[in-house]
Design an enzyme around this catalytic site. Structure first.
Site, PDB file in Angstrom:
ATOM      1  N   HIS A 251       0.796  -1.225   0.000  1.00 14.58           N
ATOM      2  CA  HIS A 251       0.000   0.000   0.000  1.00 14.58           C
ATOM      3  C   HIS A 251       0.827   1.273   0.000  1.00 14.58           C
ATOM      4  CE1 HIS A 251      -4.183  -1.400   0.606  1.00 14.58           C
ATOM      5  NE2 HIS A 251      -3.583  -2.473   1.107  1.00 14.58           N
TER       6      HIS A 251
ATOM      7  N   LYS B 196      -9.380  13.767   3.811  1.00 17.78           N
ATOM      8  CA  LYS B 196      -8.462  12.622   3.881  1.00 17.78           C
ATOM      9  C   LYS B 196      -7.620  12.798   5.132  1.00 17.78           C
ATOM     10  CE  LYS B 196      -6.876  13.873  -0.228  1.00 17.78           C
ATOM     11  NZ  LYS B 196      -6.876  12.587  -0.918  1.00 17.78           N
ATOM     12  N   ARG B 197      -6.857  11.770   5.517  1.00 17.01           N
ATOM     13  CA  ARG B 197      -5.979  11.941   6.660  1.00 17.01           C
ATOM     14  C   ARG B 197      -5.034  13.124   6.425  1.00 17.01           C
ATOM     15  NH1 ARG B 197      -5.922   8.009  10.883  1.00 17.01           N
ATOM     16  NH2 ARG B 197      -4.284   9.348  11.703  1.00 17.01           N
TER      17      ARG B 197
ATOM     18  N   LYS C 103       0.166  14.525   1.494  1.00 16.22           N
ATOM     19  CA  LYS C 103      -1.133  14.836   0.893  1.00 16.22           C
ATOM     20  C   LYS C 103      -1.297  16.340   0.651  1.00 16.22           C
ATOM     21  CE  LYS C 103      -3.465  10.775   2.906  1.00 16.22           C
ATOM     22  NZ  LYS C 103      -4.238  10.096   1.842  1.00 16.22           N
TER      23      LYS C 103
ATOM     24  N   THR D 102      -8.624   6.649  -2.772  1.00 21.65           N
ATOM     25  CA  THR D 102      -9.969   6.189  -3.134  1.00 21.65           C
ATOM     26  C   THR D 102     -10.969   7.326  -2.953  1.00 21.65           C
ATOM     27  OG1 THR D 102     -10.182   5.294  -0.885  1.00 21.65           O
ATOM     28  CG2 THR D 102      -9.648   3.729  -2.659  1.00 21.65           C
TER      29      THR D 102
ATOM     30  N   LYS E 185     -14.421   8.359  -5.133  1.00 22.09           N
ATOM     31  CA  LYS E 185     -15.744   8.637  -4.556  1.00 22.09           C
ATOM     32  C   LYS E 185     -16.275   9.966  -5.070  1.00 22.09           C
ATOM     33  CE  LYS E 185     -14.186   6.516  -0.233  1.00 22.09           C
ATOM     34  NZ  LYS E 185     -13.581   6.898   1.068  1.00 22.09           N
TER      35      LYS E 185
HETATM   36  C1  LIG Z   1     -12.303   7.068   1.441  1.00 22.02           C
HETATM   37  C2  LIG Z   1     -11.898   7.435   2.801  1.00 22.02           C
HETATM   38  C3  LIG Z   1     -10.553   7.678   3.089  1.00 22.02           C
HETATM   39  C4  LIG Z   1      -9.462   7.626   2.033  1.00 22.02           C
HETATM   40  O1  LIG Z   1      -9.366   8.881   1.429  1.00 22.02           O
HETATM   41  P1  LIG Z   1      -8.104   9.251   0.487  1.00 22.02           P
HETATM   42  O2  LIG Z   1      -8.482  10.592  -0.067  1.00 22.02           O
HETATM   43  O3  LIG Z   1      -8.047   8.210  -0.568  1.00 22.02           O
HETATM   44  O4  LIG Z   1      -6.921   9.295   1.354  1.00 22.02           O
HETATM   45  C5  LIG Z   1     -10.217   8.017   4.385  1.00 22.02           C
HETATM   46  N1  LIG Z   1     -11.140   8.121   5.348  1.00 22.02           N
HETATM   47  C6  LIG Z   1     -12.452   7.914   5.102  1.00 22.02           C
HETATM   48  C7  LIG Z   1     -13.443   8.067   6.201  1.00 22.02           C
HETATM   49  C8  LIG Z   1     -12.879   7.562   3.825  1.00 22.02           C
HETATM   50  O5  LIG Z   1     -14.179   7.344   3.597  1.00 22.02           O
END
Ligand SMILES: *Cc1c(COP(=O)(O)O)cnc(C)c1O
Length: 817
Positions: A361, A552-553, A558, A660, A664
């Protein structure tokens, strides 16, 4: 029984069951029940049905004799289950009508559920999407995870600083969707020593653990989409084997005896809150081994319960390792085969190495797991011996391939030499697996090129790619009912299980009426989010503004601070350039920082301080708003994502394995502003260059710039807008009377060397945002782009990811029920 529920839903029977749970399970009455009690009773009544189907699925002869995948993951970020399960069970509407008869509103009940946040971010959410897609397509599967008492911490802001609080997700009543399986409990050992015994004239190694705990499985149902297939997500809880040692109790050592009890309970007490970062703590290794050992035993129990011989394990079971966190499962299976089942090393290895597959990952060096050899030696002495032997035999192979090349041996060895010898878990996984995959095309190419080039030479067919995906049931159908209905009106309602069908929407991308309907849904979703923000944060949002979202985190790679610099540049231009014009924008952030990650927390602080100032500055706040939504989690994502116009995916090229969140938001009609990183590259391929905003350095540019000696001051001095934005940050504009209070971020970008090349990408990022501003003004043009994003990202369904795993790695057959 579920079929009965689906095809001829018996309202009276269901409501009777809810009332029965209200009294017998939750000890309250119809007259006195709170909304929470109704939610619990309703969910229990539903869980009764899924438990029934889970047991039926588990005992299905065809499944017992088919091949299954066992998905091993320390994290499953499942989010709320009740609403999503209603949808998968096909009874969302009927249950809504049923509870209305009790004078209740279904959405109020659903709001009572606390998110089970048993994961940090993308990796854990991926595991949850994969389980959903396995069940939807009826590929036999068991998910194995940990039953943490406390999930990811709850986040709040105090004086703009992140504050953490424990997340007791089960509540005091217990979680209504889980069921304990005490008959499947396992015993797990730790510590102790290894002896040699002679059995039938043969010397055998035997591990004598110094401490034994109990693994209690809790099953959470993973409900197939409109089918009776329900697979278990099996979460192990650690408990003391006996309440306490009776002997010490009788000796009067009551408190000492309680000690073992406390230790055992500690193991699954809390989820480690680090995303993409490894901290070598003993308790974390105990969690990993506890998880692996309990899961492996359960897999063997299932395999042998139907009379299958151990030698045929790879024909019936495959074990997918979600990152290296469950890597210790490999030596554990070897130990069981050799020490407990009397196999030869060769026989055991032959089976083992055809059973495991590993998903990588990350390429971030600080996230690649290594464990102190001395720690493993103490906690798992026999496993350490087995790791040495695996390495010894592997290095022989390396010597045959590259005779006399000591560097190759050093680089590939599972043991990293040095003052403290370390075990490299990724190397162990590559050596012990029949397949290794990255999670997006670019990432997998970099795994081959940069991370494991020698492994790729040694095992040319082992490394592959499976691009991540998201479940369209939760991430479109459930979270965006307005858009779902609009889509189904046009192309029917098969798309949730065949997401490529969304491509048909492209024919209406230019259609005036469809554009208006599509953007009207977007507007409603923005209003829903604005209402949440008004209620919970008392900030007013203009739904005509561009909703620009980064969720995101929080991590330097990022680059939330790049986004922040853009905001500062807008603020600066609004105040200092009279001719500067912009479409109103709402910047929305949501992100948790690991509690020990100093700079990440400083970035949150800085964005909050900037938001505070801008939102109350009448000179700009008809154009600019900044909202940092606290406690980012799945249920919050479900409200934010449908409301996004712009999706920020701005990591330094080469650092984000896939992402991901990008998928979304594109699926929900947001346009991506992003770097050539992770799955952004593939999103661009699908939606086309005109429907995405790509900017910044690419991987090769990044490597070249770093190699040539990157100096952030060159950019600072050459770009007046960048300089003005950074200076604004470092002054007292946002912290009146306290200049330089936000200097941590400022300094990391200048004196700190700007490790993630924020300044190098600034100009190109600002330019891309300029294009967004210009093109958003063309309402029809923007609507077309948004529609095409939804239409053209069918590839990113996790159903497709799962089919890729099935066809190229697992080789399973679907067993429809
Ligand atoms: C999809 C999702 C992530 C991943 O987000 P990235 O932008 O791909 O880092 C992290 N936390 C939650 C709650 C999510 O639904």
């Amino acid at each position: 029984m579920k079929a009965v529920l689906q095809k001829s839903f018996d309202k009276t029977l269901f409501l009777d069951n809810v009332k029965r749970h209200l009294t017998s399970t939750y000890a309250t009455t119809v007259e006195n029940a709170t909304t929470r009690a109704w939610y619990l009773a309703m969910s229990r009544a539903l869980a009764e049905l899924t438990t029934f189907d889970l047991l039926e699925t588990e005992q299905d002869e065809r499944i017992l004799n088919a091949k299954s995948v066992n998905y091993l993951s320390l994290e499953f970020l499942i989010g709320r289950l009740t609403g999503n399960n209603l949808l998968n069970m096909g009874v969302y509407e009927s249950i809504g009508e049923a509870v209305a008869e009790l004078g209740l509103d279904l959405s109020d009940l659903l709001e009572e559920e606390r998110d089970p946040s048993l994961g940090n971010g993308g990796l854990g959410r991926l595991a949850a999407c994969f389980m959903d897609s396995l069940a939807a397509q009826e590929f036999p599967a068991v998910g194995y995870g940990l039953h943490y008492e406390y999930g990811l911490f709850k986040q709040s802001f105090e004086a703009c600083h992140q504050k953490e609080a424990p997340d007791a997700w089960c509540g005091i009543e217990g979680y209504p969707w889980e069921v304990a399986r005490p008959e499947l409990a396992q015993q797990i050992g730790f510590y102790g020593y290894v002896t040699t015994e002679t059995v039938d004239g043969q010397e055998k190694r035997k591990w004598v653990p110094g401490m034994t705990v109990m693994g209690m499985p809790w099953d959470i149902p993973v409900v197939g989409y409109k089918s009776e297939t329900v697979y278990p997500l099996r979460l192990w809880e650690c408990r003391a084997l006996a309440p306490f040692s009776l002997e010490s109790f009788n000796n009067g050592n009551y408190f000492e005896a309680q000690h073992t009890l406390i230790d055992a309970g500690n193991i699954t007490k809390v989820l480690y809150p680090n995303d993409n970062h490894e901290k070598g703590k003993t308790l974390r290794l105990m969690q990993q081994y506890f998880h692996s050992a309990a899961s492996i035993r359960d897999i063997l129990r299932r395999h042998e319960s139907v009379g299958h011989p151990l030698a045929e394990l790879p024909q019936y079971e495959t074990i997918q390792l979600n990152d290296t966190h469950p890597a210790i499962a490999i030596p554990e299976l070897m130990r069981i085969f050799i020490d407990e089942r009397n196999m030869s090393w060769e026989e055991a290895w032959e089976i083992c190495s055809r059973t495991f597959a590993y998903t990588n990952h990350t390429l971030l060096p600080e996230a690649l797991e290594t464990w102190d050899e001395s720690l493993i030696q103490r906690l798992l002495p026999r496993h350490m011996e087995i790791i040495y032997e695996i390495n010894h035999r592997f290095l022989q192979e390396v010597r045959e391939k590259w005779p006399g090349d000591g560097d190759k041996q050093q680089k590939l060895s599972i043991i990293q030499d040095g003052f403290h010898r370390m075990v490299r878990m990724a190397n162990l996984c590559v050596v012990g697996s029949y397949a290794v995959n990255g999670v997006a095309a670019l990432h997998s190419a970099l795994v081959k090129q940069d991370l494991f080039p020698e492994f790729h030479e040694l095992y040319p067919n082992r490394l592959m790619n499976v691009t991540n995906g998201i479940t369209p049931r939760r991430w479109l159908q459930y979270c965006n009912p307005g858009l779902s209905h609009l889509i189904s009106e046009k192309i029917g309602d098969n798309w949730p299980v065949a997401l490529d069908e969304l491509a048909q929407l492209a024919q209406w991308a230019d259609d005036d009426e469809f554009q208006q309907a599509f953007m009207a849904v977007k507007k409603e979703n923005k209003a829903r989010l604005a209402k949440w923000v008004k209620t919970n944060m008392d900030i007013e949002l203009n739904t005509d503004a561009i909703f620009d979202v980064q969720i995101k985190r929080l991590h330097e790679y990022k680059r939330q601070h790049l986004n922040m610099l853009h905001i500062l540049s807008l603020y600066y231009r609004l105040l200092n350039r009279p001719d500067f014009d912009m479409v109103p924008r709402v910047f929305i952030f949501a992100a948790k920082a690991a509690p020990g990650y100093y700079l990440a927390k400083e970035i949150i602080y800085a964005i909050n301080k900037i938001a505070e100032k801008i939102n109350s500055d009448d000179r700009v706040n008809d154009k600019l708003k900044v909202v940092f939504i606290p406690d980012y989690r799945v249920s919050m994502a479900e409200i934010i994502i449908p409301a996004a116009d712009v999706s920020e995916q701005i990591s330094t090229a080469g650092k984000e394995a896939s992402g991901t969140g990008n998928m979304k938001m594109a699926l929900n009609g947001a346009l991506t502003i992003g770097t050539m990183d992770g799955a952004n590259v593939e999103i661009r391929e699908e939606v086309g260059d005109e429907n995405i905003y790509i900017f910044g350095l690419e991987v090769e540019d990044v490597n070249r710039l770093k190699a040539s000696g990157y100096n952030p001051f060159d950019y600072y001095n050459a770009d007046p807008l960048l300089k003005a934005s950074l200076d604004l940050l470092n002054g007292e504009e946002f912290t009146p009377g306290e200049p330089r209070k936000l200097r941590a971020t400022y300094e990391s970008l200048l004196d700190g060397g700007d490790p993630y090349l924020v300044l190098a990408d600034f100009a190109s990022y600002i330019e891309a945002h300029g294009q967004i501003d210009a093109q958003y003004r063309d309402t029809a043009g923007w609507a077309k782009k948004a529609i095409l994003n939804t239409a053209l990202v069918g590839k990113f369904s996790s159903d497709r990811s799962i089919r890729d795993y099935v066809n190229h790695i697992w080789k399973l057959k679907s067993v429809p029920r």
